[in-house]
Design an enzyme around this catalytic site. Sequence first.
Site, short mmCIF file in Angstrom:
data_model
loop_
_atom_site.label_atom_id
_atom_site.label_comp_id
_atom_site.label_asym_id
_atom_site.label_seq_id
_atom_site.Cartn_x
_atom_site.Cartn_y
_atom_site.Cartn_z
N LYS A 65 0.89 -1.16 0.00
CA LYS A 65 0.00 0.00 0.00
C LYS A 65 0.93 1.20 0.00
O LYS A 65 1.47 1.59 1.03
CB LYS A 65 -0.92 -0.03 1.23
CG LYS A 65 -2.00 1.07 1.20
CD LYS A 65 -1.45 2.41 1.60
CE LYS A 65 -2.46 3.53 1.40
NZ LYS A 65 -1.82 4.86 1.31
N GLU A 113 8.65 1.67 11.53
CA GLU A 113 9.74 2.66 11.43
C GLU A 113 9.05 4.01 11.32
O GLU A 113 8.49 4.35 10.28
CB GLU A 113 10.62 2.37 10.22
CG GLU A 113 11.94 3.13 10.25
CD GLU A 113 11.90 4.42 9.45
OE1 GLU A 113 11.75 5.49 10.09
OE2 GLU A 113 12.01 4.36 8.22
N CYS A 169 13.26 10.54 7.70
CA CYS A 169 13.16 10.23 9.14
C CYS A 169 14.50 10.36 9.83
O CYS A 169 14.56 10.70 11.01
CB CYS A 169 12.61 8.82 9.33
SG CYS A 169 10.92 8.60 8.73
#
Length: 463
Positions: free
Chosen positions: A153, A227, A261
Amino acid sequence: MFKSINPATGEAFAEHSEHSAHEVEARIAKAAETYRHWRTTSYDERTALLAKIADAFEGDTQRLAEMATREMGKTLKSAVAEVEKCVSGFRYYAEHGPALLADTEIEMASGRAVARWLPMGVVLAIMPWNFPYWQVVRFLAPAIMAGNVGLLKHASLTQGCAQLIEEMVAKAGAPEGLFQNLAIPSSKVEPVLADPRIVAVTLTGSEGAGIKVAEAAGRELKKVVLELGGSDPFIVMPSADVAKAAEVAVTARTQNAGQSCICAKRMIVHADVYDDFVAGFEKGMRELAIGDPMAEGTAMGPLSSEEARGTVLEQVEEATREGARLLVGAEKIDQPGAWMSAGVLVDVPPEGKFAKEEIFGPVAMVFKAEDIDAAIRLANDVPFGLGSSVWTNDPQEQERFARDIEAGMTAVNAMLASVPEAPFGGVKRSGHGRELGPWGLHEFMNLKAVMLPKSDKSGPAGD
């Protein structure tokens, strides 16, 4: 309907149909059917396929990179590097996968046993737009090697990239159903996750998305790897090469327009070298080459969307209301698209709300630390614990940071980056579980103990 919008111009250039409930069901059913066969394939078959997928990515590097640049705004140079990293990821598991899955002999008083890694089934991956290929490969390459099957997805912004990944896997000769994209919005993920044919889920995304997925997976007792966000510290001590640290800090904060990130988001600098570092860092951020992401000399393109830019600008306003001082940049660039300048905030109150947040854009917070204890306290004084970068040539300080910084990763005298060989992931509200290396391979596998009579020296045949 999903639209691909070029954030450099603000113009839509492609549309992608959403999969219907019937199409989603058909893809899940095909994945489950394919798994029944793929789980029995030999390691040689799996590694051969991984090598062919690597070749497919390598042979189409430019087309893949241009799609990423057009869909989410990263520079073409960095998009090419991302595709090249994907190639290395597939090849890492092709080369090392069989050894990483070797049986472990266990001697016991009552007999002996073999610890064996076996696949689990269909794994759902919910992936973000910021590294539209590498994020997917970090799950897909080990899934294929493990004997699992993957459903993706992907983010609505990068459906063109998702389709190209599917194309590359098919081009390599993968069995139909081994890897499929589900073109659905986030609102329709939970029923897919709940489907009993899905055995596990991996998500890279925001803290809020991670909470929702973890709750849904928990209700179904399914394994999950998360994560999530990070507000990584970049610590500079007096023994470091301060000029080099300031230079690298610019890239560490603005790579991917600050939308990573593991970007360095909080610069924590020892008081003795604070002024020198800030001077070099400010100069680098001010002179950053911002422009056409397709152009050769561009260091930073636009943010992924006007909405993303708006969020960052609102955070900067919040910081200044709390007492922070904007040293340079962090301004909207008045032209079509999602453009803004790189910014530096100083005098950020450490106890303020803003200091605890993640800025997902090219704006850095700079803090002054009186000593190593203060630096570590500042580094740990956030809810996140993903990565960190420390700059010191003192071996004792290096060891102290490695031991005491609450993070899943620490880079010494370097910018933090993911590599196929090393574990990637965080602690605290940055998630749990690991990707990459043998650890990422084993996350979604069944470690089975096969008990054998002491007299039986043959055991079950390994692969």
